[in-house]
Design a protein around this motif. Structure first.
Motif, PDB file in Angstrom:
ATOM      1  N   PHE A 144       0.848  -1.106   0.153  1.00 38.36           N
ATOM      2  CA  PHE A 144       0.020  -0.097   0.119  1.00 38.36           C
ATOM      3  C   PHE A 144       1.091   1.320  -0.103  1.00 38.36           C
ATOM      4  N   LYS A 145       0.343   2.205  -0.657  1.00 36.76           N
ATOM      5  CA  LYS A 145       1.137   3.497  -0.922  1.00 36.76           C
ATOM      6  C   LYS A 145       0.754   4.435   0.743  1.00 36.76           C
ATOM      7  N   GLN A 146       1.812   4.949   1.055  1.00 37.82           N
ATOM      8  CA  GLN A 146       1.829   6.104   2.191  1.00 37.82           C
ATOM      9  C   GLN A 146       2.860   7.001   1.816  1.00 37.82           C
ATOM     10  N   ASN A 147       2.283   8.360   1.801  1.00 37.87           N
ATOM     11  CA  ASN A 147       3.357   9.331   1.626  1.00 37.87           C
ATOM     12  C   ASN A 147       4.304   8.930   0.408  1.00 37.87           C
ATOM     13  N   GLY A 148       3.851   8.439  -0.741  1.00 36.94           N
ATOM     14  CA  GLY A 148       4.671   8.251  -1.807  1.00 36.94           C
ATOM     15  C   GLY A 148       5.608   7.061  -1.615  1.00 36.94           C
ATOM     16  N   ASP A 149       5.653   6.162  -0.539  1.00 35.03           N
ATOM     17  CA  ASP A 149       6.505   4.854  -0.382  1.00 35.03           C
ATOM     18  C   ASP A 149       5.672   3.691  -0.252  1.00 35.03           C
ATOM     19  N   PHE A 150       5.963   2.937  -0.682  1.00 35.14           N
ATOM     20  CA  PHE A 150       5.152   1.465  -0.452  1.00 35.14           C
ATOM     21  C   PHE A 150       5.435   0.817   0.867  1.00 35.14           C
ATOM     22  N   ILE A 151       4.387   0.389   1.610  1.00 35.33           N
ATOM     23  CA  ILE A 151       4.684  -0.136   2.749  1.00 35.33           C
ATOM     24  C   ILE A 151       3.969  -1.633   2.703  1.00 35.33           C
ATOM     25  N   TYR A 152       4.659  -2.490   3.349  1.00 35.39           N
ATOM     26  CA  TYR A 152       4.040  -4.066   3.236  1.00 35.39           C
ATOM     27  C   TYR A 152       3.662  -4.619   4.736  1.00 35.39           C
ATOM     28  N   PRO A 153       2.490  -4.988   4.670  1.00 37.17           N
ATOM     29  CA  PRO A 153       1.994  -5.588   5.979  1.00 37.17           C
ATOM     30  C   PRO A 153       2.856  -6.631   6.453  1.00 37.17           C
ATOM     31  N   ARG A 154       3.342  -6.640   7.826  1.00 36.97           N
ATOM     32  CA  ARG A 154       4.119  -7.470   8.410  1.00 36.97           C
ATOM     33  C   ARG A 154       3.812  -8.746   8.421  1.00 36.97           C
ATOM     34  N   PHE A 155       2.582  -9.175   8.456  1.00 42.38           N
ATOM     35  CA  PHE A 155       1.892 -10.276   8.493  1.00 42.38           C
ATOM     36  C   PHE A 155       2.181 -11.568   7.558  1.00 42.38           C
ATOM     37  N   GLN A 156       2.698 -10.847   6.234  1.00 45.92           N
ATOM     38  CA  GLN A 156       2.819 -11.521   5.087  1.00 45.92           C
ATOM     39  C   GLN A 156       4.309 -12.334   5.407  1.00 45.92           C
ATOM     40  N   PHE A 157       4.908 -12.027   6.342  1.00 49.89           N
ATOM     41  CA  PHE A 157       6.391 -12.632   6.478  1.00 49.89           C
ATOM     42  C   PHE A 157       6.587 -13.354   7.932  1.00 49.89           C
ATOM     43  N   THR A 158       7.527 -14.341   7.669  1.00 50.06           N
ATOM     44  CA  THR A 158       8.060 -14.772   8.872  1.00 50.06           C
ATOM     45  C   THR A 158       9.596 -13.894   9.151  1.00 50.06           C
ATOM     46  N   ASP A 159      10.228 -14.478  10.065  1.00 48.75           N
ATOM     47  CA  ASP A 159      11.716 -13.849   9.973  1.00 48.75           C
ATOM     48  C   ASP A 159      12.524 -14.361   8.909  1.00 48.75           C
ATOM     49  N   SER A 160      12.434 -15.533   8.259  1.00 49.35           N
ATOM     50  CA  SER A 160      13.236 -15.966   7.296  1.00 49.35           C
ATOM     51  C   SER A 160      12.464 -16.177   5.911  1.00 49.35           C
ATOM     52  N   GLY A 161      11.207 -15.554   5.586  1.00 48.70           N
ATOM     53  CA  GLY A 161      10.591 -15.403   4.301  1.00 48.70           C
ATOM     54  C   GLY A 161       9.318 -15.241   4.396  1.00 48.70           C
ATOM     55  N   MET A 162       8.452 -16.027   3.362  1.00 48.25           N
ATOM     56  CA  MET A 162       7.165 -15.589   3.256  1.00 48.25           C
ATOM     57  C   MET A 162       6.351 -16.432   4.213  1.00 48.25           C
ATOM     58  N   LEU A 163       5.244 -16.002   4.800  1.00 45.21           N
ATOM     59  CA  LEU A 163       4.182 -16.620   5.719  1.00 45.21           C
ATOM     60  C   LEU A 163       3.967 -17.889   4.851  1.00 45.21           C
ATOM     61  N   PRO A 164       4.126 -19.277   5.332  1.00 46.05           N
ATOM     62  CA  PRO A 164       3.878 -20.332   4.562  1.00 46.05           C
ATOM     63  C   PRO A 164       2.328 -20.247   4.029  1.00 46.05           C
ATOM     64  N   GLY A 165       1.930 -20.598   2.648  1.00 48.68           N
ATOM     65  CA  GLY A 165       0.462 -20.563   2.097  1.00 48.68           C
ATOM     66  C   GLY A 165       0.170 -19.452   1.788  1.00 48.68           C
ATOM     67  N   LEU A 166       0.676 -18.197   2.070  1.00 51.73           N
ATOM     68  CA  LEU A 166       0.289 -16.885   1.579  1.00 51.73           C
ATOM     69  C   LEU A 166       0.283 -17.027   0.101  1.00 51.73           C
ATOM     70  N   GLU A 167       1.630 -17.317  -0.451  1.00 46.74           N
ATOM     71  CA  GLU A 167       1.727 -16.957  -2.086  1.00 46.74           C
ATOM     72  C   GLU A 167       0.689 -17.728  -2.882  1.00 46.74           C
ATOM     73  N   GLU A 168       0.592 -18.888  -2.420  1.00 48.47           N
ATOM     74  CA  GLU A 168      -0.604 -19.819  -3.113  1.00 48.47           C
ATOM     75  C   GLU A 168      -1.916 -19.169  -3.082  1.00 48.47           C
ATOM     76  N   VAL A 169      -2.424 -18.645  -1.566  1.00 46.51           N
ATOM     77  CA  VAL A 169      -3.785 -18.003  -1.512  1.00 46.51           C
ATOM     78  C   VAL A 169      -3.697 -16.791  -2.416  1.00 46.51           C
ATOM     79  N   MET A 170      -2.549 -15.891  -2.290  1.00 46.55           N
ATOM     80  CA  MET A 170      -2.643 -14.594  -2.972  1.00 46.55           C
ATOM     81  C   MET A 170      -2.484 -14.839  -4.609  1.00 46.55           C
ATOM     82  N   GLY A 171      -1.829 -15.963  -5.170  1.00 42.99           N
ATOM     83  CA  GLY A 171      -2.021 -16.222  -6.485  1.00 42.99           C
ATOM     84  C   GLY A 171      -3.311 -16.698  -6.818  1.00 42.99           C
ATOM     85  N   ALA A 172      -4.296 -16.991  -5.902  1.00 40.61           N
ATOM     86  CA  ALA A 172      -5.338 -17.518  -6.446  1.00 40.61           C
ATOM     87  C   ALA A 172      -6.455 -16.377  -6.901  1.00 40.61           C
TER      88      ALA A 172
END
Length: 213
Positions: free
Chosen positions: A127-155
């Motif tokens: 999402f854009k905020q003040n000209g910059d993109f911000i990314y909700p933290r829940f999408q990630f773990t400390d080492s990568g994408m939240l498991p399963g999210l990429e498959e759901v997003m791709g649908a």
């Protein structure tokens, strides 16, 4: 209670030259001129809770409203839009906060261009905020994408606004028919099994079908 007075020794003006002090005085006068707009306690407290960049944007739009002769209906519309955005950003903070593009790049081990490519391919929410993109933290773990999210997003169908996708991801559902309602985000965080993944992917595929038809 917030102390409205600022001690002189708390303001680092000793190293400022005459021109900088004049500029500081002018900035202070501008800010004082905007204070009547924040007489309401809730308005003032909301403004205080904003980060510096968002606060400056809030003050700037407030000044524009003061000095622009537009119909009251338009002013109310602008104010509602601004308040809705502030509420939305506050909700993102409640959901775990947000990250900047360089943080996401570090977590995923890719370049910033790679992050942008994932957003365009509907694999990440941004999402854009003040000209910059911000990314909700829940999408990630400390080492990568939240498991399963990429498959759901791709649908999700292309073209669906990320805000609508977020609304679906945070809306509680009963996947097992036992009365337990959890948001898809929470289901993914605790580790979705195959049945749960099938339901989440199906819901994502169906989302927006009525709007497209």
């Amino acid at each position: 209670m917030i102390n409205a007075t600022i001690d002189k020794d708390q303001v680092p003006t000793a190293g400022l030259n005459e021109y900088q002090l004049n500029l500081l005085k002018r900035i202070n006068n501008i800010a004082l001129g905007l204070m009547p707009e924040f007489e309401d306690k809730s308005e003032a407290m909301n403004a205080v809770s904003l980060d510096d960049k968002t606060l400056f944007q809030r003050l700037y739009t407030t000044m524009l409203e003061q000095n622009t002769r537009v119909p009251d209906s338009q002013l109310r519309k602008n104010r509602r839009r601004r308040e809705s955005l502030e509420k939305f950003y506050a909700q993102l903070q409640d959901m775990g906060g947000t990250l900047k593009v360089h943080d996401v790049a570090d977590i995923l081990g890719i370049t910033r261009q790679g992050v942008n490519a994932r957003v365009k391919k509907n694999k990440l929410l941004a999402f854009k905020q003040n000209g910059d993109f911000i990314y909700p933290r829940f999408q990630f773990t400390d080492s990568g994408m939240l498991p399963g999210l990429e498959e759901v997003m791709g649908a999700f169908k292309p073209g669906i606004h990320p805000m609508m996708i977020l609304n679906l991801l945070k809306a509680p559902i009963d996947v097992h028919g036992n009365g337990e309602r959890l948001a898809p985000i929470e289901i993914l965080k605790r580790g979705a099994d195959k049945t749960e993944m099938d339901i989440l992917i199906r819901n994502a595929k169906l989302f927006g079908s009525d709007m497209a038809s």
